[in-house]
Write an enzyme that holds these catalytic residues in place. Structure first.
Site, short mmCIF file in Angstrom:
data_model
loop_
_atom_site.label_atom_id
_atom_site.label_comp_id
_atom_site.label_asym_id
_atom_site.label_seq_id
_atom_site.Cartn_x
_atom_site.Cartn_y
_atom_site.Cartn_z
N LYS A 1 -2.45 -3.64 14.18
CA LYS A 1 -1.12 -3.69 13.55
C LYS A 1 0.02 -3.79 14.57
O LYS A 1 1.07 -4.34 14.27
CB LYS A 1 -0.92 -2.49 12.64
CG LYS A 1 -1.78 -2.60 11.38
CD LYS A 1 -1.20 -1.81 10.24
CE LYS A 1 -1.92 -2.10 8.94
NZ LYS A 1 -3.27 -1.51 8.91
N GLU B 1 7.30 -0.09 5.05
CA GLU B 1 6.58 0.76 4.10
C GLU B 1 5.21 1.02 4.70
O GLU B 1 4.72 0.25 5.52
CB GLU B 1 6.44 0.07 2.74
CG GLU B 1 5.24 -0.86 2.60
CD GLU B 1 5.25 -2.09 3.50
OE1 GLU B 1 6.35 -2.56 3.83
OE2 GLU B 1 4.15 -2.54 3.89
N SER C 1 -11.18 -3.91 13.58
CA SER C 1 -9.71 -3.90 13.46
C SER C 1 -9.07 -2.64 14.00
O SER C 1 -7.91 -2.66 14.42
CB SER C 1 -9.30 -4.12 12.01
OG SER C 1 -9.95 -3.18 11.16
#
Ligand SMILES: *Cc1c(COP(=O)(O)O)cnc(C)c1O
Length: 394
Positions: A90, A112, A378
């Site tokens: 991310k 968010e 990930s």
């Protein structure tokens, strides 16, 4: 040749577009007009890649997992996004969007978050770049994901608990959009996956595409050819998968295999498998597959993995599934747990529960021994230890 990339109107086949309130039209339109020019500029690329290298720790390794390869009868490479700063992919996107926000002259960041991973990545970059940051998070998630809330607060972000609806991710998203509507001129909304109105899905895919740029180069070095036979990844909204497949979308030699969260099973009603169970609708400003009731109420998704617990899916992935370009499997909680323990014991890598959904597809595949398989891990599993320990058998 057909292209699976976004068209100029922001659509992937029938999916995508920008369905935003009138008051945001100009803001989204400004972003649409400027994002490519900025992202592709020499100055942006230099700053972005310097941070990816020196701050995130890229390139992330492409690791030939020997014991797993032996078990599954292929040459299995793991793309190690778990080794990035903050523990997942991310951060690649958060750095890119906050840099873009600065270039656009924005002075305030909102985001968010569900599990808190995207909130932590955004708060991290805002600390680095000295920008005020407010993160909307459902009150239920604030209670469930306490450590990430503390991390965001330590990083200087304001965590805003959302009390409406079920107090989870979709409620946090609604609240973030409401904030954006009130401050469109000075505020940049950092979206954490390949979702939201155009240009977000394309922008996030481009920022994550550093993953497949590296895969190409690393495979050339390790295998003497720059493409694999299979690419495998988990999908929540779709950003780590989009980054993994980006440069191979139109390369039909490469099979794309995606794992979404089946929860307790796609027939159980307790699932987050949007591609299997969703129908056409609009969520978060895009036309895509949505988990909803017959009268269009969004239903609460369920998965053991908080990062895959999203009632929509990126328009790119909806298109790849519907066009047959990608094979999509629904992986249930118990299968993901088993896969996480397997990787831990065979390779000494504790994966995030999300990533375990990609690993859990391996036993369902039929490989030839010469097949080159790249599977993206990930994120790392530190955040999931409590879940793992409470499910450990024997
Ligand atoms: C958030 C998250 C995901 C799911 O998001 P995508 O946008 O589908 O990649 C997957 N893995 C990890 C570790 C995450 O934090």
């Amino acid at each position: 040749m057909t292209s699976h990339n976004v068209n100029t109107n922001g659509f992937y086949g029938e999916f995508g577009g920008a369905y935003v309130p009138e008051i945001l039209y100009k803001t989204v339109e400004d972003l649409r007009k400027q994002y490519l020019g900025i992202i592709q500029s020499e100055a942006f690329q230099q700053e972005y890649h310097a941070l990816l290298r020196d701050y995130v720790g890229r390139p992330s390794p492409l690791y030939l997992a020997r014991r797993m390869s032996e078990r599954y009868g292929c040459r299995l490479y793991l793309k190690r996004e778990d080794l990035n700063h903050t523990g997942a992919h991310k951060i690649n996107n958060a750095i890119g969007q906050v840099l873009l926000a600065k270039k656009l002259g924005k002075t305030r960041i909102i985001a968010e978050t569900g599990a808190g991973q995207h909130g932590v990545a955004t708060a991290t970059v805002c600390a680095l770049m000295n920008l005020p940051c407010r993160v909307y998070m459902g009150a239920t998630d604030v209670a469930r994901q306490h450590v990430n809330v503390e991390r965001m607060r330590m990083l200087g972000a304001e965590v805003f608990p959302v009390e409406s609806g079920n107090r989870t991710l979709k409620d946090a998203t609604n609240e973030a959009i409401r904030d954006w509507c009130c401050h469109p001129a000075d505020t940049f909304y950092v979206i954490g996956s390949t979702v939201g109105p155009h240009p977000y899905p394309d922008m996030v895919a481009r920022l994550q595409s550093v993953i497949s740029t590296e895969i190409r180069q690393q495979l050339r070095e390790k295998e003497g050819r720059d493409y694999p036979d299979y690419l495998m990844a988990c999908v929540g909204g779709g950003s780590n998968a989009a980054g993994t497949i980006y440069h191979y979308l139109d390369d039909e030699r490469v099979h794309i295999v995606l794992g979404e969260a089946g929860g307790l099973g796609i027939e159980s009603g307790q699932t987050a498998a949007t591609i299997h169970c969703g129908t056409l609708g609009i969520i978060h400003g895009a036309r895509t597959l949505v988990m909803q009731t017959e009268d269009g109420q969004i239903t609460e998704p369920y998965s053991i993995s908080a990062g895959l617990d999203y009632p929509g899916i990126g328009p790119l992935h909806a298109h790849l599934a519907r066009s047959g370009r990608a094979t999509v499997m629904a992986i249930n909680d118990d299968e993901a747990l088993r896969a996480a323990f397997e990787l831990t014991r065979l390779e000494g890598i504790i994966p995030a529960l999300e990533s375990a959904h990609a690993l859990a597809m391996l036993p369902k595949m039929q490989f030839r021994p010469s097949d080159v398989v790249v599977l993206t891990v990930s994120g790392r599993g530190d955040k999931d230890l409590d879940t793992y320990l409470s499910h450990q058998k024997g």
